[in-house]
Every structure is written in structure tokens, then in C-alpha cells.
Design a protein around this motif. Structure first.
Motif, mmCIF file in Angstrom:
data_model
loop_
_atom_site.group_PDB
_atom_site.id
_atom_site.type_symbol
_atom_site.label_atom_id
_atom_site.label_comp_id
_atom_site.label_asym_id
_atom_site.label_seq_id
_atom_site.Cartn_x
_atom_site.Cartn_y
_atom_site.Cartn_z
ATOM 1 N N GLU A 327 41.825 11.192 23.225
ATOM 2 C CA GLU A 327 41.644 11.401 21.804
ATOM 3 C C GLU A 327 42.555 12.326 21.799
ATOM 4 O O GLU A 327 43.567 12.189 20.599
ATOM 5 C CB GLU A 327 40.834 11.701 20.332
ATOM 6 C CG GLU A 327 39.891 9.836 20.433
ATOM 7 C CD GLU A 327 38.852 9.977 21.709
ATOM 8 O OE1 GLU A 327 37.759 8.880 22.040
ATOM 9 O OE2 GLU A 327 38.933 11.080 22.504
ATOM 10 N N HIS A 344 40.096 6.699 30.202
ATOM 11 C CA HIS A 344 39.566 5.728 29.354
ATOM 12 C C HIS A 344 38.019 6.131 29.447
ATOM 13 O O HIS A 344 37.666 5.483 29.840
ATOM 14 C CB HIS A 344 39.855 4.685 28.945
ATOM 15 C CG HIS A 344 39.289 3.489 27.681
ATOM 16 N ND1 HIS A 344 38.058 3.076 28.672
ATOM 17 C CD2 HIS A 344 39.609 3.628 27.098
ATOM 18 C CE1 HIS A 344 37.652 2.669 27.281
ATOM 19 N NE2 HIS A 344 38.493 2.515 26.528
ATOM 20 N N ASP A 346 34.325 5.241 26.520
ATOM 21 C CA ASP A 346 34.852 4.416 25.601
ATOM 22 C C ASP A 346 33.372 5.183 24.336
ATOM 23 O O ASP A 346 32.511 5.007 23.243
ATOM 24 C CB ASP A 346 34.423 3.053 25.123
ATOM 25 C CG ASP A 346 33.192 2.732 26.229
ATOM 26 O OD1 ASP A 346 32.794 3.729 26.495
ATOM 27 O OD2 ASP A 346 32.935 1.561 26.264
ATOM 28 N N GLU A 349 33.800 7.328 21.276
ATOM 29 C CA GLU A 349 34.876 6.377 19.924
ATOM 30 C C GLU A 349 33.147 5.953 18.985
ATOM 31 O O GLU A 349 33.358 5.547 17.333
ATOM 32 C CB GLU A 349 34.539 4.396 20.367
ATOM 33 C CG GLU A 349 35.407 4.189 20.663
ATOM 34 C CD GLU A 349 35.554 2.911 21.252
ATOM 35 O OE1 GLU A 349 34.884 1.980 20.886
ATOM 36 O OE2 GLU A 349 36.410 2.748 21.759
ATOM 37 N N GLU A 354 38.466 5.692 13.383
ATOM 38 C CA GLU A 354 39.874 5.522 14.542
ATOM 39 C C GLU A 354 40.083 5.031 16.140
ATOM 40 O O GLU A 354 38.889 5.120 16.221
ATOM 41 C CB GLU A 354 40.934 6.095 14.549
ATOM 42 C CG GLU A 354 41.694 6.930 13.109
ATOM 43 C CD GLU A 354 40.655 7.292 12.492
ATOM 44 O OE1 GLU A 354 40.512 7.744 10.913
ATOM 45 O OE2 GLU A 354 40.144 8.052 12.973
ATOM 46 N N ARG A 355 40.248 3.836 16.141
ATOM 47 C CA ARG A 355 39.947 3.364 17.647
ATOM 48 C C ARG A 355 41.518 2.836 17.940
ATOM 49 O O ARG A 355 42.576 2.851 17.607
ATOM 50 C CB ARG A 355 39.728 1.847 17.918
ATOM 51 C CG ARG A 355 38.649 2.145 16.592
ATOM 52 C CD ARG A 355 37.377 2.201 18.007
ATOM 53 N NE ARG A 355 35.921 2.445 16.987
ATOM 54 C CZ ARG A 355 35.443 3.237 16.684
ATOM 55 N NH1 ARG A 355 36.155 4.233 16.240
ATOM 56 N NH2 ARG A 355 33.719 3.002 16.810
ATOM 57 N N ILE A 373 42.407 11.042 14.395
ATOM 58 C CA ILE A 373 41.443 10.693 13.755
ATOM 59 C C ILE A 373 40.465 11.632 12.757
ATOM 60 O O ILE A 373 41.025 12.448 12.665
ATOM 61 C CB ILE A 373 40.565 11.663 15.141
ATOM 62 C CG1 ILE A 373 40.875 12.926 15.792
ATOM 63 C CG2 ILE A 373 40.902 11.128 16.739
ATOM 64 C CD1 ILE A 373 39.914 13.525 16.935
ATOM 65 N N SER A 376 33.668 9.846 11.852
ATOM 66 C CA SER A 376 33.155 9.381 11.332
ATOM 67 C C SER A 376 31.526 9.424 10.651
ATOM 68 O O SER A 376 31.330 10.789 10.855
ATOM 69 C CB SER A 376 32.045 7.858 12.158
ATOM 70 O OG SER A 376 31.329 8.413 12.906
#
Length: 392
Positions: A327, A344, A346, A349, A354-355, A373, A376
Motif C-alpha cells: 500500500e 503482493h 493480501d 487487506e 480500498e483494494r 487508503i 476499515s
């Protein structure tokens, strides 16, 4: 959860006419991300560490008198998270009243606020979260993605997956994970090596290369588990697989050993992720110890320090492949002159709303300003402690 509050005081120097805004509010949060499956690399199989079950994050959120906001983070695996949070609480008031544009000045001020514990490691990893938040704020205020603020050389960056190739994962599952990663648009695959029995590494690597074919970029990561003779022997054995690189074949601080290995192999040598300052990376660079340098912005003190290191790396014609935290590193890699790679994972996340978008083997810089970003609700729920300074 502990929450503290402090009233902002005008501790900064008298403003000049070029100062238009000041930092008025800061929140530091300790967030612990649980991992669905305990993670093992060579350090676990050789008995140096226990499997990793969680990642501790230090988040810093900033606001200014004019209403601008920024977010940044640092992290620690296995241990160190509470220490980063404690140090961040101690130095956070130093930032109140400062012009958020003066990022270099602020970095130095925050480091010297805790200089008795050093200028690398845990202390500067705590500073990194503030530094990254300031860069995020600056780019948001300009209405630009961070990559564009820095001066992007490209709008997409090559990316490879690591999270599907850990040593706790059976080989058949590694193959399935690789297929899924490529189908999702990821461009390369990295698997872990460094098992006590090198023959197991060769069997695993052979299976992955045969599964992927010769055209898919493939990397391996030994996580510092080999001594010099073993690294030499395994490096020669790996030459036939056409690897993009061999990562961390030796102890992270063995610059002469890495240099000798890099000079003797056709396969490029990559290292740097475990180093915690620009000065430590300079030892790699001056010894010609790596073909590919792998700095981690949260580990070396933030974006301000990463940019200094990137300039050194460019001047020595090194390739760049930042470690973890895609990110953040997507933006920094996009601003590096030579074609880089981004790693990368995951895992992070759930922390963000956002993704990142991936297609055709590349990760795309979005049009969202700053890092792009926001935290959450799940990240808020995983918060163990927080402290606030100043007022909004």
C-alpha cells in the motif's frame, strides 16, 4: 484500551510567512492483525523463531488547523509492536504545532526526541508511521496520488506474490496458490527455501518451475538461513531454474558474504528487507553486496529515508524491490527510475476499505489522493490501545 488526551501547545518555532498550516491533532493506535494460518519460513524450520500468528501495526492519524488529514503506519512481526506504540506516545507531542510541509525537519526532530534509544530499529520504525502520515497528508492536500507528488516514472509496477509460497504450505497447495495468483493478474511468484535439507528445497523448486513453465518470473527467499558455503552450493544448484533473484541467502548484515556470492552467481542476489536504516543499507551498497535492494519504508524510518536510499540505489544502478507494505511501496516503486518490483501480500487487506488493482502482471497506481487508503471498521475493532494528542 487506553486513551489519553493532551491539549496542543505552541511548541514549534515562530512561523515564517511561508507557513500556512499546523498539526493540531494526532492519534496513535496499536492494531493487531490475526493471521488465519500460522506462517512458517526457514527461520521456523531451523528453530530460530516460532510460527507467526499475528502482525502488530502502529497507525498514526494526523489533522491540521486547516482540516487536512493524513494516515501512516509501521508494523512489527512476532514482537515489538507494544514497544513501537509506547515510543510513538512519547514522541507524538513533539509534532504538535509544526508545519506539516516541513517533513524533513520533523523527521529529524522526532528522531532526536528519542535519540537515546538510537537512530535505527524500533525507535525509527515508530517515527516512520508519523513520516508516512505526513507524506500522505501532503499528497492529499495537493490532490495527487503520492506517486504523482513524488514524480512517477510509471503508473503501473510489476508485482509478484509471496504469501502463497511459505514453507508451512504443502507443495501441491503452493502450486494451486501460484495458479490462482497468476489468474488474478499477478506477474511473478516467490517461494520460500532454506529448509534444513537442501534436497527438499530443490524438489519443491523443481515442482514449482515445472508447474509454471519457463516464462513466469520466479524468485526464492532463504530468509537468512544459509551460511556462506551452503549459500554458494544452493545458489549454483538454483542456476538452472532461471530465477529472477535469490533473496536473503545470508545473514542480513553479512555484506562481504553477499558481495562474494553475488559476484560468483549468474542469478541476481537480493537483500535488505531486515535492515533498519539508510546507513545499514549503505553497507550493502558500498560492498556491491546486492543486485537488487529491498528496503522497507516502515522499517528504515519512513518515506523521507526511503527517498534518500532510493537516490543512493539509483546512483549505483541497483534494481529495487521493496519489501511488504504494498500500500506504501507501490507509490515509491512507481517513482523509481529503473523498472522495479512490488511484493503482493493480501494479509493487510482487512485493515483498509480500498483494494489495489492488479492486471497483466502489474499493480496500478489509483487516482485516489495520498496513499489512497482509509482504515476499515475491522481495523478499528482490532485496536488494542490508542492515544490522542491535541484537539481537532
Amino acid at each position: 484500551m487506553v486513551t489519553t488526551s493532551h491539549t496542543a501547545t505552541h511548541a514549534a518555532q515562530q512561523a515564517g510567512e511561508a507557513t500556512f498550516d499546523r498539526v493540531s491533532w494526532i492519534r496513535v493506535s496499536s492494531v493487531v492483525l490475526p493471521l488465519a494460518t500460522p506462517i512458517s519460513d526457514a527461520k521456523v524450520l531451523t528453530g530460530r523463531q516460532k510460527p507467526m500468528t499475528e502482525v502488530a501495526f502502529l497507525f498514526v492519524e494526523l489533522a491540521t488547523e486547516e482540516g487536512h488529514q493524513g494516515i501512516g503506519f509501521s508494523y512489527s512481526k512476532r514482537a515489538g509492536g507494544p514497544g513501537q506504540f509506547a515510543h510513538a506516545q512519547e514522541i507524538a507531542p513533539t509534532l504538535l504545532g509544526e508545519d506539516p510541509s516541513d517533513i524533513g525537519k520533523i523527521w529529524t526532530k522526532l528522531v532526536w526526541a528519542g535519540a537515546s534509544v538510537g537512530r535505527s530499529g524500533l525507535s525509527t520504525q515508530a517515527v516512520a508511521a508519523f513520516d508516512i502520515a505526513l507524506w500522505d497528508l501532503k499528497a492529499k492536500r495537493a490532490g495527487l496520488p503520492l506517486a504523482k507528488l513524488l514524480g512517477a516514472h510509471r503508473d503501473t509496477v510489476r508485482c509478484y506474490n509471496t504469501s502463497g509460497g511459505f514453507l508451512h504450505t504443502p507443495t501441491e497447495q503452493v502450486l494451486e496458490n501460484a495458479t490462482a495468483s497468476l489468474a488474478s493478474g499477478i506477474g511473478g511468484i516467490k517461494i520460500k527455501v532454506g529448509q534444513p535439507d537442501g534436497k527438499e528445497d530443490l524438489r519443491r523448486l523443481t515442482a514449482v518451475r515445472e508447474h509454471l513453465g519457463d516464462e513466469v518470473p520466479l524468485m526464492v527467499d532463504a530468509n537468512q538461513q544459509w551460511d556462506r558455503p551452503t549459500a554458494q552450493r544452493m545458489g549454483r544448484a538454483f542456476e538452472e531454474f532461471g530465477l529472477v533473484w535469490i533473496e536473503e541467502p545470508l545473514d542480513a548484515y553479512d555484506a562481504p558474504g553477499h558481495a562474494a556470492l553475488a559476484a560468483s552467481l549468474d542469478t541476481p542476489v537480493a537483500t535488505g528487507e531486515m535492515l533498519a536504516s539508510v546507513a545499514e543499507h549503505w553497507e550493502l551498497i558500498r560492498h556491491n553486496a546486492a543486485d537488487i535492494i529491498q528496503p522497507d519504508a516502515p522499517r528504515i524510518g519512513g518515506i523521507t529515508q526511503f527517498l534518500k536510499l532510493a537516490t543512493l540505489a539509483e546512483q549505483h544502478h541497483l534494481q529495487l524491490a521493496p519489501h511488504f507494505a504494498m500500500e506504501i511501496h507501490l507509490h515509491l516503486a512507481a517513482a523509481y527510475p529503473q523498472e522495479p518490483w512490488v511484493e503482493h501480500f493480501d494479509w493487510l487487506e482487512p485493515l483498509f476499505n480500498e483494494r489495489l488493482q492488479i492486471s497483466d502482471g502489474r499493480m496500478r497506481v489509483s487516482a485516489r489522493p495520498g496513499l489512497g487508503i482509509t482504515l476499515s471498521e475491522q481495523a478499528r475493532a482490532w485496536t488494542r490501545a490508542k492515544a490522542e494528542f491535541g484537539a481537532r
